[in-house]
Scaffold this motif. Structure first.
Motif, PDB file in Angstrom:
ATOM      1  N   PHE A 147       0.798  -1.294   0.095  1.00  0.00           N
ATOM      2  CA  PHE A 147       0.059   0.028   0.136  1.00  0.00           C
ATOM      3  C   PHE A 147       0.704   1.092  -0.060  1.00  0.00           C
ATOM      4  O   PHE A 147       0.176   2.437   0.275  1.00  0.00           O
ATOM      5  N   GLY A 148       2.157   1.116   0.173  1.00  0.00           N
ATOM      6  CA  GLY A 148       3.180   2.300   0.118  1.00  0.00           C
ATOM      7  C   GLY A 148       3.185   3.038   1.554  1.00  0.00           C
ATOM      8  O   GLY A 148       3.697   4.023   1.389  1.00  0.00           O
ATOM      9  N   ILE A 149       2.877   2.115   2.368  1.00  0.00           N
ATOM     10  CA  ILE A 149       3.170   2.471   3.879  1.00  0.00           C
ATOM     11  C   ILE A 149       4.483   2.059   4.153  1.00  0.00           C
ATOM     12  O   ILE A 149       4.705   1.009   4.266  1.00  0.00           O
ATOM     13  N   GLU A 150       5.224   2.984   4.839  1.00  0.00           N
ATOM     14  CA  GLU A 150       6.576   2.729   5.321  1.00  0.00           C
ATOM     15  C   GLU A 150       6.916   2.637   6.618  1.00  0.00           C
ATOM     16  O   GLU A 150       7.774   2.240   7.356  1.00  0.00           O
ATOM     17  N   TYR A 151       5.900   3.088   7.370  1.00  0.00           N
ATOM     18  CA  TYR A 151       5.974   3.074   9.022  1.00  0.00           C
ATOM     19  C   TYR A 151       4.618   3.137   9.513  1.00  0.00           C
ATOM     20  O   TYR A 151       3.674   3.430   8.722  1.00  0.00           O
ATOM     21  N   ALA A 152       4.347   2.427  10.630  1.00  0.00           N
ATOM     22  CA  ALA A 152       2.869   2.453  11.348  1.00  0.00           C
ATOM     23  C   ALA A 152       3.261   2.236  12.817  1.00  0.00           C
ATOM     24  O   ALA A 152       3.770   1.508  13.196  1.00  0.00           O
ATOM     25  N   ARG A 153       2.600   3.162  13.396  1.00  0.00           N
ATOM     26  CA  ARG A 153       2.784   3.298  14.974  1.00  0.00           C
ATOM     27  C   ARG A 153       1.621   2.492  15.576  1.00  0.00           C
ATOM     28  O   ARG A 153       0.678   2.710  15.290  1.00  0.00           O
ATOM     29  N   VAL A 154       2.280   1.947  16.699  1.00  0.00           N
ATOM     30  CA  VAL A 154       1.300   0.935  17.450  1.00  0.00           C
ATOM     31  C   VAL A 154       0.824   1.855  18.834  1.00  0.00           C
ATOM     32  O   VAL A 154       1.454   2.839  18.910  1.00  0.00           O
ATOM     33  N   VAL A 155      -0.093   1.281  19.682  1.00  0.00           N
ATOM     34  CA  VAL A 155      -0.327   1.994  20.856  1.00  0.00           C
ATOM     35  C   VAL A 155       0.658   1.612  21.958  1.00  0.00           C
ATOM     36  O   VAL A 155       0.749   2.293  23.258  1.00  0.00           O
ATOM     37  N   GLN A 156       1.154   0.166  21.834  1.00  0.00           N
ATOM     38  CA  GLN A 156       2.221  -0.123  23.113  1.00  0.00           C
ATOM     39  C   GLN A 156       3.431   0.980  23.107  1.00  0.00           C
ATOM     40  O   GLN A 156       3.980   1.508  22.061  1.00  0.00           O
ATOM     41  N   THR A 157       4.122   0.997  24.146  1.00  0.00           N
ATOM     42  CA  THR A 157       5.313   1.919  24.401  1.00  0.00           C
ATOM     43  C   THR A 157       6.519   1.004  24.983  1.00  0.00           C
ATOM     44  O   THR A 157       6.184  -0.205  25.645  1.00  0.00           O
ATOM     45  N   THR A 158       7.475   1.619  24.926  1.00  0.00           N
ATOM     46  CA  THR A 158       8.803   1.013  25.297  1.00  0.00           C
ATOM     47  C   THR A 158       9.406   1.489  26.603  1.00  0.00           C
ATOM     48  O   THR A 158      10.163   0.615  27.197  1.00  0.00           O
ATOM     49  N   GLY A 159       9.093   2.575  26.983  1.00  0.00           N
ATOM     50  CA  GLY A 159       9.921   3.299  28.001  1.00  0.00           C
ATOM     51  C   GLY A 159      11.403   3.532  27.769  1.00  0.00           C
ATOM     52  O   GLY A 159      12.008   4.183  28.386  1.00  0.00           O
ATOM     53  N   GLY A 160      11.657   3.388  26.435  1.00  0.00           N
ATOM     54  CA  GLY A 160      13.229   3.357  26.229  1.00  0.00           C
ATOM     55  C   GLY A 160      13.369   4.588  24.900  1.00  0.00           C
ATOM     56  O   GLY A 160      12.461   5.281  24.392  1.00  0.00           O
ATOM     57  N   TYR A 161      14.424   4.633  24.576  1.00  0.00           N
ATOM     58  CA  TYR A 161      14.973   5.574  23.463  1.00  0.00           C
ATOM     59  C   TYR A 161      15.641   5.076  22.170  1.00  0.00           C
ATOM     60  O   TYR A 161      16.458   5.868  21.608  1.00  0.00           O
ATOM     61  N   GLN A 162      15.279   3.715  22.130  1.00  0.00           N
ATOM     62  CA  GLN A 162      15.903   3.227  20.750  1.00  0.00           C
ATOM     63  C   GLN A 162      15.178   3.311  19.431  1.00  0.00           C
ATOM     64  O   GLN A 162      14.026   3.539  19.574  1.00  0.00           O
ATOM     65  N   LEU A 163      15.807   3.292  18.419  1.00  0.00           N
ATOM     66  CA  LEU A 163      15.092   3.134  17.238  1.00  0.00           C
ATOM     67  C   LEU A 163      14.324   1.889  16.952  1.00  0.00           C
ATOM     68  O   LEU A 163      14.998   0.997  17.718  1.00  0.00           O
ATOM     69  N   PRO A 164      13.397   1.886  16.460  1.00  0.00           N
ATOM     70  CA  PRO A 164      12.628   0.587  16.355  1.00  0.00           C
ATOM     71  C   PRO A 164      13.208  -0.501  15.604  1.00  0.00           C
ATOM     72  O   PRO A 164      14.059  -0.214  14.485  1.00  0.00           O
ATOM     73  N   GLU A 165      13.199  -1.731  15.798  1.00  0.00           N
ATOM     74  CA  GLU A 165      13.337  -2.900  14.775  1.00  0.00           C
ATOM     75  C   GLU A 165      12.688  -3.005  13.763  1.00  0.00           C
ATOM     76  O   GLU A 165      13.126  -3.290  12.420  1.00  0.00           O
ATOM     77  N   ASN A 166      11.529  -2.677  13.776  1.00  0.00           N
ATOM     78  CA  ASN A 166      10.687  -2.736  12.649  1.00  0.00           C
ATOM     79  C   ASN A 166       9.662  -1.574  12.700  1.00  0.00           C
ATOM     80  O   ASN A 166       8.882  -1.193  13.340  1.00  0.00           O
ATOM     81  N   PHE A 167       9.720  -0.640  11.514  1.00  0.00           N
ATOM     82  CA  PHE A 167       9.023   0.625  11.608  1.00  0.00           C
ATOM     83  C   PHE A 167       7.379   0.343  11.293  1.00  0.00           C
ATOM     84  O   PHE A 167       6.697   1.363  11.408  1.00  0.00           O
TER      85      PHE A 167
END
Length: 268
Positions: free
Chosen positions: A131-151
């Protein structure tokens, strides 16, 4: 052999991005707070609900053009269903028609989204690149400051109700050892509901305008990370080619080096 490490533009090691859903009237105030403090946001919009006043009052198309200027708009589906419960044909319609509507209005390719109601599945994740979508945000959070493994399953650092100032103070005080990202999400109408606009105002005043932080939209983070990963180094790391159109920065023995788009650079 010189040490080569990744970094954000101008050698920065910290980035901040904000993510807010639904395109509601209170986005006016939120975007104004962002603008005042030099912070960029991504706003996920339901294009089938422009001007809707039935539940949460939505911005009109005309208002949206003004409010979101300088920020990013992103897919949130046309009508905000829980898409994991929908047939594939409806998922296709909800995402692609939202893209088309937003692109016609705002005049640029829309390439990201947040999942409505936090609803998604592995099947939907696998569909998104088509669909041409390159990232999608979920509602779960990490509490951390790392880049995601899967955008395509991008977890924020925190919702703005989750110890926001504590996270801000921790983030600002991080030593310059790693590349870090603080990602905050929410709905701007929550500040109206709780009458606590001071939470986001205090946060933005504290964290905005810092020289060591890159303030970026969601898609700017994605584009930059992909461009960095696409750098091509010679076997001895003496040369580097940047095939992307945008500049990418590296730290060469802790010194920032810009690699312009489309250029080959001799590093040492």
């Amino acid at each position: 052999m010189p040490k080569i490490l990744s970094c954000y533009p101008e050698g920065k090691l910290k980035a901040l991005t904000m993510s807010y859903d639904d395109g509601v009237l209170s986005d006016r105030r939120l975007a104004s707070i962002f603008n005042k403090n030099g912070i960029k946001g991504t706003f996920h919009i339901n294009s089938g609900m422009f001007g809707d006043t039935r539940y949460r009052a939505r911005l009109s198309e005309e208002e949206s053009l003004e409010v979101y200027q300088g920020h990013e708009v992103s897919v949130h589906t046309v009508t905000h269903p829980s898409i994991a419960r929908c047939p594939k044909e409806q998922v296709l319609y909800e995402i692609m028609d939202d893209r088309k509507n937003l692109e016609r209005l705002f005049g640029y390719p829309v390439r990201g989204m947040s999942y409505p109601n936090g609803s998604y599945s592995q099947e939907i994740i696998e569909m998104l690149p088509v669909f041409g979508i390159e990232y999608a945000r979920v509602v779960q959070t990490t509490g951390g400051y790392q880049l995601p493994e899967n955008f395509l399953e991008w977890k924020a650092t925190c919702h703005h109700n989750q110890n926001l100032m504590q996270h801000a103070e921790t983030f600002v005080s991080l030593p310059p050892k790693n590349i870090n990202l603080m990602y905050v999400w929410g709905h701007s109408y929550e500040f109206d509901d709780k009458d606590n606009w001071d939470v986001i105002e205090q946060f933005c005043d504290y964290i905005g305008g810092r020289e060591d932080i890159w303030y970026a939209t969601n898609i700017e983070i994605v584009d930059y990370v992909k461009a960095y990963k696409n750098l091509r180094f010679s076997a001895d790391q003496h040369l580097v080619f940047n095939p992307s159109a945008q500049s990418v920065w590296i730290l060469l023995d802790e010194q920032p080096v810009e690699i312009p788009g489309g250029r080959t650079l001799t590093l040492f």
